[in-house]
Motif scaffolding. Sequence first.
Motif, PDB file in Angstrom:
ATOM      1  N   PHE A  68     -22.211   5.824 -16.682  1.00 50.10           N
ATOM      2  CA  PHE A  68     -22.369   6.678 -18.013  1.00 50.10           C
ATOM      3  C   PHE A  68     -21.016   6.699 -18.535  1.00 50.10           C
ATOM      4  O   PHE A  68     -20.690   7.560 -19.414  1.00 50.10           O
ATOM      5  CB  PHE A  68     -22.735   8.047 -17.714  1.00 50.10           C
ATOM      6  CG  PHE A  68     -23.978   8.146 -16.823  1.00 50.10           C
ATOM      7  CD1 PHE A  68     -25.179   7.581 -17.146  1.00 50.10           C
ATOM      8  CD2 PHE A  68     -24.062   8.847 -15.596  1.00 50.10           C
ATOM      9  CE1 PHE A  68     -26.313   7.410 -16.468  1.00 50.10           C
ATOM     10  CE2 PHE A  68     -25.147   8.846 -14.953  1.00 50.10           C
ATOM     11  CZ  PHE A  68     -26.284   8.303 -15.341  1.00 50.10           C
ATOM     12  N   GLY A  69     -20.052   6.028 -18.233  1.00 45.75           N
ATOM     13  CA  GLY A  69     -18.602   6.011 -18.829  1.00 45.75           C
ATOM     14  C   GLY A  69     -17.785   7.201 -18.412  1.00 45.75           C
ATOM     15  O   GLY A  69     -16.689   7.365 -19.118  1.00 45.75           O
ATOM     16  N   VAL A  70     -18.206   7.669 -17.388  1.00 46.02           N
ATOM     17  CA  VAL A  70     -17.263   8.991 -16.704  1.00 46.02           C
ATOM     18  C   VAL A  70     -16.141   8.395 -15.763  1.00 46.02           C
ATOM     19  O   VAL A  70     -16.441   7.930 -14.688  1.00 46.02           O
ATOM     20  CB  VAL A  70     -18.090   9.945 -16.140  1.00 46.02           C
ATOM     21  CG1 VAL A  70     -17.250  11.116 -15.430  1.00 46.02           C
ATOM     22  CG2 VAL A  70     -19.211  10.272 -16.988  1.00 46.02           C
ATOM     23  N   THR A  71     -14.734   8.667 -16.047  1.00 45.53           N
ATOM     24  CA  THR A  71     -13.726   7.904 -15.541  1.00 45.53           C
ATOM     25  C   THR A  71     -12.540   8.907 -15.236  1.00 45.53           C
ATOM     26  O   THR A  71     -11.475   8.674 -14.730  1.00 45.53           O
ATOM     27  CB  THR A  71     -13.152   6.676 -16.187  1.00 45.53           C
ATOM     28  OG1 THR A  71     -12.838   7.252 -17.320  1.00 45.53           O
ATOM     29  CG2 THR A  71     -14.250   5.758 -16.365  1.00 45.53           C
ATOM     30  N   MET A  72     -12.682  10.405 -15.802  1.00 48.07           N
ATOM     31  CA  MET A  72     -11.765  11.466 -15.363  1.00 48.07           C
ATOM     32  C   MET A  72     -11.623  11.463 -14.106  1.00 48.07           C
ATOM     33  O   MET A  72     -12.272  11.355 -13.168  1.00 48.07           O
ATOM     34  CB  MET A  72     -12.272  12.485 -16.200  1.00 48.07           C
ATOM     35  CG  MET A  72     -11.132  13.678 -16.090  1.00 48.07           C
ATOM     36  SD  MET A  72     -11.670  15.327 -16.632  1.00 48.07           S
ATOM     37  CE  MET A  72     -12.102  14.820 -18.240  1.00 48.07           C
ATOM     38  N   LEU A  73     -10.194  11.487 -13.462  1.00 48.26           N
ATOM     39  CA  LEU A  73      -9.870  11.876 -12.284  1.00 48.26           C
ATOM     40  C   LEU A  73      -9.971  13.313 -11.864  1.00 48.26           C
ATOM     41  O   LEU A  73     -10.061  13.943 -12.583  1.00 48.26           O
ATOM     42  CB  LEU A  73      -8.089  11.700 -12.222  1.00 48.26           C
ATOM     43  CG  LEU A  73      -7.655  10.061 -12.626  1.00 48.26           C
ATOM     44  CD1 LEU A  73      -6.062  10.127 -12.089  1.00 48.26           C
ATOM     45  CD2 LEU A  73      -8.281   9.258 -11.590  1.00 48.26           C
ATOM     46  N   PRO A  74     -10.265  13.545 -10.487  1.00 45.28           N
ATOM     47  CA  PRO A  74     -10.791  14.886  -9.930  1.00 45.28           C
ATOM     48  C   PRO A  74      -9.537  15.680 -10.102  1.00 45.28           C
ATOM     49  O   PRO A  74      -8.347  15.283 -10.082  1.00 45.28           O
ATOM     50  CB  PRO A  74     -11.017  14.501  -8.645  1.00 45.28           C
ATOM     51  CG  PRO A  74     -11.300  13.000  -8.617  1.00 45.28           C
ATOM     52  CD  PRO A  74     -10.693  12.396  -9.643  1.00 45.28           C
ATOM     53  N   GLN A  75     -10.063  16.878 -10.142  1.00 40.48           N
ATOM     54  CA  GLN A  75      -8.640  17.980  -9.967  1.00 40.48           C
ATOM     55  C   GLN A  75      -8.375  18.046  -8.637  1.00 40.48           C
ATOM     56  O   GLN A  75      -7.104  18.391  -8.442  1.00 40.48           O
ATOM     57  CB  GLN A  75      -9.279  19.066 -10.789  1.00 40.48           C
ATOM     58  CG  GLN A  75      -8.125  20.229 -11.014  1.00 40.48           C
ATOM     59  CD  GLN A  75      -7.777  21.031  -9.806  1.00 40.48           C
ATOM     60  OE1 GLN A  75      -8.460  21.281  -8.977  1.00 40.48           O
ATOM     61  NE2 GLN A  75      -6.293  21.560  -9.906  1.00 40.48           N
ATOM     62  N   HIS A  76      -9.149  18.101  -7.836  1.00 36.93           N
ATOM     63  CA  HIS A  76      -8.906  17.985  -6.220  1.00 36.93           C
ATOM     64  C   HIS A  76     -10.088  17.293  -5.439  1.00 36.93           C
ATOM     65  O   HIS A  76     -11.147  17.060  -5.790  1.00 36.93           O
ATOM     66  CB  HIS A  76      -9.448  19.487  -6.128  1.00 36.93           C
ATOM     67  CG  HIS A  76      -9.237  20.122  -4.474  1.00 36.93           C
ATOM     68  ND1 HIS A  76     -10.215  19.806  -3.517  1.00 36.93           N
ATOM     69  CD2 HIS A  76      -8.044  20.394  -4.017  1.00 36.93           C
ATOM     70  CE1 HIS A  76      -9.747  20.174  -2.289  1.00 36.93           C
ATOM     71  NE2 HIS A  76      -8.371  20.439  -2.394  1.00 36.93           N
ATOM     72  N   GLY A  77      -9.362  16.629  -4.650  1.00 30.49           N
ATOM     73  CA  GLY A  77     -10.219  15.820  -3.614  1.00 30.49           C
ATOM     74  C   GLY A  77     -10.538  14.582  -4.378  1.00 30.49           C
ATOM     75  O   GLY A  77      -9.695  14.061  -5.248  1.00 30.49           O
TER      76      GLY A  77
END
Length: 404
Positions: A68-77
């Motif tokens: 779905f084009g979601v590539t944001m890095l996690p905030q934690h883990g």
Amino acid sequence: MRSGLFFFGALVLVFGGTSNFAQAQEQKIQLKNPSFEDAPRHSQTPRDWIDCGFPGESEPDVQPSGQFGVTMLPQHGDTYLGLVVRDNSTWERVSQRLSSPMENGKCYEFSIYLAKSPQYLSQSRLSEKEVNYNRSVKLRIYGGFSPCNRQQLLAESAMIGSFTWKEFNFRFEPNDDFTYITFEAFYQTPNLFPYNGNILLDNASALTVVPCKPVVVTTKTNSTPPPPGKDTSNGPKTTGGIKKTTVDNPKSTDPPVSNPVRPPVNTTTVNTTPKGPKVIENPNLDTLNNFTKGQTIRIRSIIFTVNDTTLNRSSYVDLDKLNNFLKQNEKVVIEIGGHTNGLCDDSYCNSLSLRRARVVANYLIKNGIVANRLEVKGYGKTQPLSAVKNDPLNQRVEIKILEL
């Protein structure tokens, strides 16, 4: 002797410190997998969480999966949770059992990191074409007694429009000893029409017991009598505003506010019960002028095709009369309530009744009525007029006078 006292003191410190530590731990309610860690994949609820979605719809996503084009890095883990709302009046939520119950009479603090993905490409449920689920939504948090049970709305966030992670802090005041918590993505309210949007969740905290804020009640007395003709009553003040769009769910009760204000003692009760009949059956809207706040106008001629939101042609006569009534009474704000018969399951009845109410609202808006004068509500089959499930009396549209 001194060495013995020293040893005894050391024991007190060790065991006393351990006791204090244990007591501090008991003041926190832990979540399992609070950072939603799991293998990145779409349509798969992360471990230790329960999917509470709608029948026939896919589960939430463990992101970033590249889907779905979601590539944001996690905030934690390594991963986080992706929830969406859809243009067919369905939305995603997850639930889990708490490590220990929330307790009525106690207050809790809780935090979680939230964001929105600029891209969340998926198929529209209405057009069946690929669209970007990129509109902003909010997070709602519920307490309940079983998986997915939404007994009390504990808190809700502002609309989440940031493409970077931000920490949100909440305070809970449960009105019962809830054993489950539910996180839900939900639309901007008020909103007459559903849309496609997303919200990302990561790094949830434990629920920590905090002191409840005391309710301070002050009473003023005035020994000087008021001048003749001057009203000095401190009656309740009302503020204008746009009405919320909601769906009534017979399996759950969602209070309209998460932190109810306790009324002061020794207050004067004002009787605001409207005069006249509570329900007006099939009035002539061309000549209706004796109406009051709180009354319901039941219009039986507004009918729909079976299991559909298509209006019968005969409905437009009274719809036009309702439109003229609202134009002639410019301060009137109404609720449009949809009701179904009892032949469908709860979820379908709720959705169908709400969509039918929206059809009526949309017709009025297209014909010149301002949207913030209309509230739409789907009652499903929760308020039947007849005990016979397929009785046509149960399938109806009702108009309630909210403001004058």
